[in-house]
Design an enzyme around this catalytic site. Structure first.
Site, PDB file in Angstrom:
ATOM      1  CD  GLU A  24     -54.508  -3.268-109.238  1.00  0.00           C
ATOM      2  OE1 GLU A  24     -54.257  -3.895-108.180  1.00  0.00           O
ATOM      3  OE2 GLU A  24     -55.621  -2.766-109.479  1.00  0.00           O
TER       4      GLU A  24
ATOM      5  CG  ASP B  26     -43.892 -12.024-118.005  1.00  0.00           C
ATOM      6  OD1 ASP B  26     -43.900 -10.884-117.506  1.00  0.00           O
ATOM      7  OD2 ASP B  26     -42.914 -12.791-117.929  1.00  0.00           O
TER       8      ASP B  26
ATOM      9  CG  ASP C 140     -43.052 -12.576-104.505  1.00  0.00           C
ATOM     10  OD1 ASP C 140     -42.193 -12.325-103.632  1.00  0.00           O
ATOM     11  OD2 ASP C 140     -43.405 -13.725-104.787  1.00  0.00           O
TER      12      ASP C 140
ATOM     13  NE  ARG D 162     -58.022 -12.140-102.592  1.00  0.00           N
ATOM     14  CZ  ARG D 162     -58.505 -13.210-103.210  1.00  0.00           C
ATOM     15  NH1 ARG D 162     -57.851 -14.358-103.133  1.00  0.00           N
ATOM     16  NH2 ARG D 162     -59.615 -13.150-103.895  1.00  0.00           N
ATOM     17  CE1 TYR D 163     -52.063 -12.260-102.156  1.00  0.00           C
ATOM     18  CE2 TYR D 163     -53.241 -10.799-103.653  1.00  0.00           C
ATOM     19  CZ  TYR D 163     -52.733 -12.051-103.347  1.00  0.00           C
ATOM     20  OH  TYR D 163     -52.929 -13.089-104.218  1.00  0.00           O
TER      21      TYR D 163
END
Length: 242
Positions: free
Chosen positions: A73, A125, A147, A222-223
């Site tokens: 993920e 990263d 994002d 949650r997003y």
């Protein structure tokens, strides 16, 4: 936006800009303890090798027992999806990547509460980890509600692009699955356009419900729940590695 002026631990490539936050609100004491005690035990480490190339990481070697499959993920947010998949699939080894410290701490709380021994975390990263992973190691790769970088001038920061799709295709086994979730109209169109024209992927959709209804084996995050509460419509894309 922040510039990463120093190489992250385990980084093997040239320094580059990192866009986004590393931390939000101060962590609760219980989560600080998990960051200090649990995280080091389940962290995946990228080790520099000859000629600056990273030592290859074989996911099959990361867990205390053999796993029937391995999933990855990319950007797990608060870890809800990651932990739910690990709990529902104890014979699957999962690697979760996230650089936001509050999200990592949240995921650790889920992992600790459910005593999950099939999760490993890369807390830096993800661009440093992907080249180190053994090719064709993963049965599923998830990119859920990343994002979207709305502005046109920021499009280059979006994860979905030709180079990263090449990497994802290289990491998936033939027949493996790449899942993308988003509630942002721009990112939805962007992701679909780029992935459907990539020769390594086939879109697994025959009707609108295939991308508008979350599959039963796709736990919510949650997003996603926040997007629904605010009136946005999540899309769920599944692609087969051909």
């Amino acid at each position: 936006m922040t510039d990463r002026n120093a190489a992250a631990p385990g980084e093997t490539g040239p320094r580059r800009n990192f866009y986004g936050r590393r931390q939000g609100r101060p962590l609760r004491e219980s989560r600080k303890r998990l960051m200090e005690s649990l995280l080091p035990r389940i962290t995946v480490t990228v080790t520099p090798g000859p000629a600056g190339q990273p030592v290859v990481i074989d996911p099959a070697q990361l867990y205390p027992k053999p796993m029937r499959a391995h999933w990855l993920e990319i950007g797990f947010g608060g870890g809800e999806h990651l932990a739910a998949q690990a709990k529902a699939n104890p014979d699957v080894g999962l690697i979760g990547c996230e650089i936001f410290l509050n999200g990592i701490a949240s995921a650790l709380s889920h992992i600790d509460a459910d005593k999950l021994d099939n999760v490993r975390i890369y807390p830096e990263d993800v661009r440093d980890l992907l080249p180190a992973l053994k090719p064709q190691s993963f049965d599923k790769i998830f990119l859920l509600f990343p994002d979207p970088w709305h502005k046109t001038r920021h499009a280059g920061r979006r994860f979905v692009n030709q180079a990263n799709l090449d990497i994802v295709a290289n990491l998936l086994k033939p027949g493996g699955e790449f899942r993308i979730g988003s509630d942002d109209p721009v990112y939805i169109g962007w992701s679909l356009a780029h992935t459907t024209r990539h020769p390594a992927f086939k879109w697994l959709a025959e009707r609108s419900s295939d991308w508008l209804v979350r599959p039963a084996d796709w736990p919510p995050s949650r997003y996603e729940q926040k997007a629904i509460a605010q009136g946005r419509v999540p899309h769920y894309f599944r692609f087969r590695r051909v």
